[in-house]
Structures are given as structure tokens and as C-alpha cells.
Design an enzyme around this catalytic site. Structure first.
Site: not given
Length: 296
Positions: A96, A171, A246
Site C-alpha cells: 500500500t 485502497k 499511514k
């Protein structure tokens, strides 16, 4: 079956690689951790001490890495994937990372003659172990078609999201929505408690009313109603606050780049940044209910 190099054998990467092994693929792994490499070997894979050695004989390279900078270095460095993989190998990055880096690396892959997809996942460590991850895939239709049989043993849902970088876009949009919804569910439970509502009673109402959502019915932030939720294990992750922090950082970078208006996203990012900065990065992200109640 297929010779697959797997780069990054951490909490997510190792069980993903094990599922590929179980499906009959040959796995050649690399990780900086000797323990991680040993764990792969114990499961039937082969391990190498350099990226170059791991990818040399691979038909497919899969990576699960912690940041965009590391992805870029692993693929583009002198000892990296592009300079050492065999001609025609397929690249799948399930890290990611930010959309811009994903697109830059995909462009470099194309320049070196490789097909590449970005394929970040949803489902956490449990989904990685069970082979039930959801993959959000960016890349050409041809590359997606080649990647799907490799992703299938690791996931229950594989969605082609469009061009390179769109998997990462999906995502970060999904996780921004998840953060917002978890905060909303947590606020509702906290208010219900303040007004004298029993948690189970409120759950029974909301789970069957217009407030129903995944953060409530699959990952409930209070103990009891959903026995498998981290709330029943003192908010042990699960999906750690540090990881949500994050991902929200990546989302806010994308917001700035795209010029989008996301006031709730910004607020969610601030709340999780506060949790992380206060030393609660290892608490499951559903523990935000305690932060909002002043108990964390």
C-alpha cells in the site's frame, strides 16, 4: 506451476506466500529478516539473501513492502527487480503506497519491457492467512488477466480498478471511508452509553437499521456483539492504528494532489494521527472508541 519470487515476507507477505505454495507454485522468497526467510523455507519455499537472486528465475514477481520509497528501490535499484528479472516476467506489487509512486514504478516497468500491476489488499493478517484478501488491481487489461491466476489463491475478491495506480487509489479511498465510519460508529456507541443505552441493545437496533455498516456488524468497536472483533481482545490488532495512520497520510497526499474536498477525511486523519503520536500505534484502529471517550 509457476515460479514466483516473493519480496517481503512480513506479517502479510509470509502467509500470502504460503497460500501460493499451497496452490502448487514454486516460491523463491526474499526478506531482510533471516527469521522470515527461515519461516518460508520451513513451509516449503526457497529463500535468497538478495533480491537479484530471488527474481533471477521467476516468471512472476510479487512484492509486499512497507513504503513507496522501498518499493521504488526494490524495483529500480541496481540490485533490484528490473535489472535482474528474466525477460517477460510479470510484476505484482501488493504494497500500500502512494498513487504517484505506483504509477512511476509501473512506467519504469513498461520501459524495461515488463507488465506490472499494483494490487493492494484489504483483509488484514487474518485474510492473508485464510486466503480471503480483496485485491484492488491497477494496470492494463492484459496485465490484469495475467495477474488474476496468481492472485486467486491469496484472495476471495479480485477487482480490476483501471489503469496503473488505480488499485492504490481504490485502497486509500476505501480506507479513508473505513476510518470515517469507525469513528462514526464509535461516537454513536459513546453517545448511547451516555444516554443509558446498553451496547447490545444499540447494536441490535443499528445493525438492522439505516446505521448498519461493516464497522458495526463485522468489526464492532465494543466488546460483545461481534465476538471476533478486536474489542473482545483488549483492542489487539487486527489492523493497527499505525497502519491506519499511514493509509490516511497517503489519502491526504492524494487529496492535496487531486484538489478534492474531504473534510471528514481530514478530521479522521487528525484523530488517528493523535492516537499514533500519543503512543497508541499498536492499538487496533477500532480502539478509537476509547480515544473519543477520553479513556486512552
Amino acid at each position: 506451476m509457476t515460479n514466483i519470487a516473493f519480496i517481503g515476507l512480513g506479517n502479510m507477505g509470509l502467509p500470502m506466500a504460503n497460500n501460493l505454495l499451497a496452490a502448487g507454485h514454486t516460491i523463491m522468497g526474499f526478506d531482510l529478516s533471516a527469521d522470515a526467510r527461515a519461516a518460508l523455507v520451513a513451509g516449503g519455499g526457497s529463500a535468497f539473501e538478495t533480491v537479484a537472486d530471488a527474481v533471477a528465475g521467476a516468471d512472476v514477481v510479487v512484492s509486499m513492502l512497507p513504503s513507496g520509497a522501498i518499493v521504488k528501490a526494490v524495483y529500480e535499484g541496481d540490485g533490484g527487480v528490473f535489472k535482474n528479472a528474466r525477460s517477460g516476467a510479470l510484476m505484482i506489487d501488493s504494497s500500500t503506497i502512494d498513487v504517484a509512486t505506483a504509477r512511476d514504478v509501473a512506467q519504469e516497468a513498461k520501459a524495461h519491457g515488463f507488465d506490472m500491476v499494483d494490487a493492494p489488499v484489504s483483509g488484514g493478517v487474518g485474510g492473508a492467512a485464510a486466503g480471503t484478501l480483496a485485491f484492488m488491481v491497477g494496470g492494463t487489461a492484459s496485465a490484469f488477466s495475467k495477474a488474476s491466476p496468481v492472485l486467486d489463491p491469496m484472495g476471495a475478491k479480485i477487482v480490476h480498478c483501471g489503469a496503473s495506480g488505480n488499485g492504490q487509489a481504490a485502497k486509500i479511498c476505501n480506507n479513508m471511508l473505513l476510518a470515517i465510519s469507525m469513528i462514526g460508529v464509535s461516537e454513536a456507541f459513546n453517545l448511547g452509553r451516555a444516554l443509558g443505552l446498553d451496547d447490545q441493545t444499540f447494536y441490535d437496533v443499528a445493525a438492522n437499521a439505516s446505521g448498519q455498516c461493516w464497522s458495526l456488524t463485522s468489526y464492532c468497536p465494543v466488546p460483545g456483539p461481534v465476538p471476533t472483533s478486536p474489542a473482545n481482545n483488549d483492542y489487539q490488532p487486527g489492523f493497527a492504528t499505525a497502519l491506519m495512520h499511514k493509509d490516511l497520510g497517503l489519502a491526504m497526499e492524494a487529496v492535496a494532489s487531486a484538489g478534492a474536498n474531504t473534510p471528514m477525511g481530514h478530521l479522521a486523519a487528525d484523530i488517528y494521527a493523535g492516537m499514533n503520536d500519543e503512543g497508541h500505534g499498536n492499538v487496533d484502529f477500532s480502539g478509537v472508541i476509547k480515544k473519543l471517550a477520553g479513556e486512552l
